[in-house]
Design a protein around this motif. Sequence first.
Motif, PDB file in Angstrom:
ATOM      1  N   ARG D 339      -3.098  20.026   5.756  1.00 34.11           N
ATOM      2  CA  ARG D 339      -3.578  20.800   4.607  1.00 34.11           C
ATOM      3  C   ARG D 339      -2.614  20.673   3.444  1.00 34.11           C
ATOM      4  N   ARG D 340      -3.105  20.895   2.274  1.00 36.19           N
ATOM      5  CA  ARG D 340      -2.264  21.065   1.097  1.00 36.19           C
ATOM      6  C   ARG D 340      -1.433  22.336   1.323  1.00 36.19           C
ATOM      7  N   GLU D 341      -0.130  22.217   1.180  1.00 33.32           N
ATOM      8  CA  GLU D 341       0.730  23.381   1.454  1.00 33.32           C
ATOM      9  C   GLU D 341       1.418  23.856   0.177  1.00 33.32           C
ATOM     10  N   GLN D 342       1.433  25.162   0.006  1.00 33.70           N
ATOM     11  CA  GLN D 342       2.156  25.782  -1.092  1.00 33.70           C
ATOM     12  C   GLN D 342       3.663  25.688  -0.844  1.00 33.70           C
ATOM     13  N   VAL D 343       4.407  25.475  -1.901  1.00 35.81           N
ATOM     14  CA  VAL D 343       5.854  25.620  -1.815  1.00 35.81           C
ATOM     15  C   VAL D 343       6.170  27.081  -2.135  1.00 35.81           C
ATOM     16  N   THR D 344       6.824  27.755  -1.206  1.00 34.10           N
ATOM     17  CA  THR D 344       7.153  29.170  -1.449  1.00 34.10           C
ATOM     18  C   THR D 344       8.658  29.342  -1.387  1.00 34.10           C
ATOM     19  N   TYR D 345       9.140  30.345  -2.062  1.00 35.07           N
ATOM     20  CA  TYR D 345      10.585  30.567  -2.153  1.00 35.07           C
ATOM     21  C   TYR D 345      10.955  31.945  -1.654  1.00 35.07           C
ATOM     22  N   GLN D 346      12.061  32.027  -0.954  1.00 36.86           N
ATOM     23  CA  GLN D 346      12.625  33.333  -0.573  1.00 36.86           C
ATOM     24  C   GLN D 346      13.172  34.032  -1.814  1.00 36.86           C
ATOM     25  N   SER D 347      13.153  35.330  -1.774  1.00 38.58           N
ATOM     26  CA  SER D 347      13.729  36.029  -2.940  1.00 38.58           C
ATOM     27  C   SER D 347      14.424  37.301  -2.483  1.00 38.58           C
TER      28      SER D 347
END
Lengths: 347, 347, 347, 347
Positions: D339-347
């Motif tokens: 699948r197309r995957e989102q890049v997510t970031y910790q915050s």
Amino acid sequence: MGKAHSRALRELRHLDVPLRPELVSISGRNTETIEQARSLWGWAHALTDWREQVADERIGLFVNAGPNALHAEPMNAAARAGKHVLCEKPLGLTAHDSYELWQEAERAGIRHLCGFNYRFVPAVRLTRELLEAGELGEVVHFRARYLQSWGWEADPTLWRFAPGEAGSGALGDLGTHMIDLARYLVGEIATASAFVRTVVPGREVDDHFVAAIEFENGMLGTLEASRLARGRKNSNVFEVNGSQGSVVFDLERLNELEIADTESFRRILVTEPDHPFMRYWWPPGHILGWGETVVHELGHLLEAIAGEHGVAPHGATFEDGYRCAEVAEAIVRSAESGRREQVTYQS
Amino acid sequence: MGKAHSRALRELRHLDVPLRPELVSISGRNTETIEQARSLWGWAHALTDWREQVADERIGLFVNAGPNALHAEPMNAAARAGKHVLCEKPLGLTAHDSYELWQEAERAGIRHLCGFNYRFVPAVRLTRELLEAGELGEVVHFRARYLQSWGWEADPTLWRFAPGEAGSGALGDLGTHMIDLARYLVGEIATASAFVRTVVPGREVDDHFVAAIEFENGMLGTLEASRLARGRKNSNVFEVNGSQGSVVFDLERLNELEIADTESFRRILVTEPDHPFMRYWWPPGHILGWGETVVHELGHLLEAIAGEHGVAPHGATFEDGYRCAEVAEAIVRSAESGRREQVTYQS
Amino acid sequence: MGKAHSRALRELRHLDVPLRPELVSISGRNTETIEQARSLWGWAHALTDWREQVADERIGLFVNAGPNALHAEPMNAAARAGKHVLCEKPLGLTAHDSYELWQEAERAGIRHLCGFNYRFVPAVRLTRELLEAGELGEVVHFRARYLQSWGWEADPTLWRFAPGEAGSGALGDLGTHMIDLARYLVGEIATASAFVRTVVPGREVDDHFVAAIEFENGMLGTLEASRLARGRKNSNVFEVNGSQGSVVFDLERLNELEIADTESFRRILVTEPDHPFMRYWWPPGHILGWGETVVHELGHLLEAIAGEHGVAPHGATFEDGYRCAEVAEAIVRSAESGRREQVTYQS
Amino acid sequence: MGKAHSRALRELRHLDVPLRPELVSISGRNTETIEQARSLWGWAHALTDWREQVADERIGLFVNAGPNALHAEPMNAAARAGKHVLCEKPLGLTAHDSYELWQEAERAGIRHLCGFNYRFVPAVRLTRELLEAGELGEVVHFRARYLQSWGWEADPTLWRFAPGEAGSGALGDLGTHMIDLARYLVGEIATASAFVRTVVPGREVDDHFVAAIEFENGMLGTLEASRLARGRKNSNVFEVNGSQGSVVFDLERLNELEIADTESFRRILVTEPDHPFMRYWWPPGHILGWGETVVHELGHLLEAIAGEHGVAPHGATFEDGYRCAEVAEAIVRSAESGRREQVTYQS
């Protein structure tokens, strides 16, 4: 060149060469400027009189990167004082001067190099190795042209435009590099038919020359140098055609060599572990800069001084500097006489 | 060249030119061969005597693509018969022959072209347009070399190696193209200093020449041609440096032109609608082949015949063919005399 | 394409192919325009209704170079009438349409070609030959991108921007060429993960797509096409990496192929006598143009019609046109679903 | 990289930067090897325990050029001890590790750099300047591929092939450089659709990946890295297409930048006095090597430490190292999920 030689000497302290240079002293005409250079480039002392350096017993190698008119006297003095020497090209202001420099160096028994650093480009050395191994067969043609464009807008007060300081223009500055490479790769040049031109009004040295040359083996070549070729920055290109193959080199892409067999050209990135000089540096594909050519050149001189190979087999020695000057003078004579001129050597 | 001219003439029936050529007859020495060529290339008749063509009133244009030794007699006869003519290069076997051909054509009042088809490469024409518009400023240098490699393994019985049929070797075959381009782009050549060499044992025509040249405006150039440059197939490269810019052209990439302003080189794909000759062809980026240069050349001749621009302003006329021959002979004279030789013209 | 096909058919009358095409009739919507085309391009008759051509017993080959929306009906009718067909790409507006076209052609038992003319570039054919001979080893990567820039300033009323006439934008126009080459050179594409974009405001077809693809053999590739890549005119570039070597091709230099062995890249000028298609043309180093690819393509079809090799072994057949359409639709599906999509085929 | 960092630090003692580094100590696992390195590369002390360096108050900058598995612990300890840090890429073995490294560095208030040295290639910096100045307009496409070929014959015991030491293969080694450049030049990456492959039997890390990516601004790109591309040595090539122009860069010719306006590409030799970093070096046309990129990188860090510009505005900071790791992990997730995957970031 002072900056490049300083950097190369420092660098050689950390490469696998038999001698580790100490940067004893640097000299120059202006007290303030030379102190700045000393401080920035890592020299222990700054001087305004090169004679102090000649007299300094700690100094074993004397490098001359000054204007052409300041080559002869310090070089001769240094040689007589038993110091090994490297002198920037062209060696003397005339072939005769160059001959005297060579003779003085020989009499002194020291190691001597004339600064034709392009012999130390890995791709150039690889060309030489290919030629020596016979992979290109017999050389039948050599063509070289060294094109720059800064001459159009250049400051007219530059020492490079003063005949008394520079000796000549594009011929001495760029042409001598090509002559040296022609000699290094192909062999001695026998005759030259040439034109030399000053194009920019008011200029007193040449901007441009072209020469058709004949090597001692009877094969032909062309040489050309200009400071007026728009779009060209430092385009020192040569091509060697042999009976079994060819090579093309361009200084602006000094990490590459185009090598033809009897069919087609292959682009070699000259950065493999078994390529010349690459044992000092990086993994394949990580290219070198122009500055590294000076490191290799001084490294070769250190090896020669350490006695690793007697003399400096890849030169360019003062003899090479002298022979180059004779070719340059034959070019000037031909331009003046309108005749094919023999290159002759003092003996 | 017979195949290329036939194809070009057929093609011109379907392009926007003022005359639609009919392919009346083709002639050659061998009955069988010429009939095959007729049938395949689309000619109505096949003949073994060109005199029949000269006598044929239907024929208005006579194209001569035969060996160099068969240029003069048919061309002169055709011109005297009032036919327009295109003759492959070099025009005559000598400059004197070429002069006579030109004079005969002038006396006959017909249109005449010498087959320097590289004037009709879009990138070459664009170079000419840039020069005429002053975009490169004043020309200061011109260098050209035309390198091939087939000479090493070539069949020694080829007519190109027979002095009687070919006149000369690399100089006549390749060198004349460069001389013509130098004249077309820069101007008349005043003097030449040159060497000419036969390298391959037993060969009777030259394999290689180098020349340093001076234009009438005092500027310099180099010319070189060889059939012995390994890795080079058809590498006709020239560079023009002007005071405001430069161009570089390579026949192996004939759809491209590298154009420098005062700073850097730009790669132009010469396939835009406003580029020379492109109105005949495809959308941008769809390249042309070598064969199209002959279409453009013959199209130019058809326009001249139709009276569109009086003469053929882009030539190369027989005068151009003659002038080129004088330069080639000055090169040979210089190689023999060891002196810079003036190019002189009959009048 | 009408101009290119007309020229190619005329040219094939004079090349060594088994059938000599007669140019019977050309049809188009506008009476005046089509008559001009007829007259200029050498057709015997001009028509405004293609149905007359389908009914014309003299016609054995029907070439469709019309807008994409006008492919299906005439092609089907021509096939049913027993005529051999060549249809420009993309075959149908949808994969389903394309499938029906293929099936109809198969039922009719005629020869069918979909206009993927880049299979007929000598350098592309040479790539195929190298792959078939195992000279590159096993293919492990394929990357292709087809970049143009005319989309920025294009006339918005062009049929290429009308979804109803064009079907899609860069994907259908440029992307299908790359998909076809990927299939021709490497093999069937199994899955695609892609994005498709319309960048220019108001435009209704895509300007750009990118796709990561997987071949049936498990190896990976990338495809990208754009009409918005500044500086790129017709830059159709692919690279194939195999376990023993690589090749790189660029349509803007269609006469060249860069071929690597396990060490370095060699530049081949694909103009030698033994290179694909060169028997039709010129001596080494005399390059071909884009137009010649259409000559080769139609020549292949003529050979197939003449029964020389049963079917058209190099295609691209309507089956290839159909399979390409399925890949294109998988790309669109993936762009919409955000998932890797399987390419599936009707049977 | 140890050799390159040592050389760069020595070199920076002689360039116009606000701090002159002293080479205090170097550490490594093997006593003998590290002593050789110390002696050759110019360090005062050699140690086998990096903890001694963390405890050494003389040390203000800690450079970590060890294998990937040895990044986290020493970096965290050094940061906590208040030392500025440079860590080779990839930062941690996982995105989470990288996040922790960044957070620790932030808490410590020290200057931190992750070794993406290609930000310090003059041509790359020039690209950034052109983009910031708006000379290319709005970016619409970005494509990059980093190809090498040493993976075919590589020693299987190299740490680069051990998952526990390297973390990943071509993705971590080469892919992260491209991800960092994409972020530096274009902006944050939002999603990725990718495949990752291990081709060579028995290998436990990836040899190859391909990714179609979407930036936060909605524009698209492609990324690809391989260690199995025959003929490619260190071919890190990217192209940025904007609405007003394009640039193309190739690491094997790192002194050049091809820059298009709306028409055509220009080749710039990035060695003019006003080009980035060239004030340190040579006259125009005298090229730099790969090693100089590390000099520029460490020079930037020294300036940051000296407070010249607060933080290190060109990074790559540990935040950049962390963000890059998140993109790399999205690529791996996409390869696994299809699948197309989102890049997510910790915050």
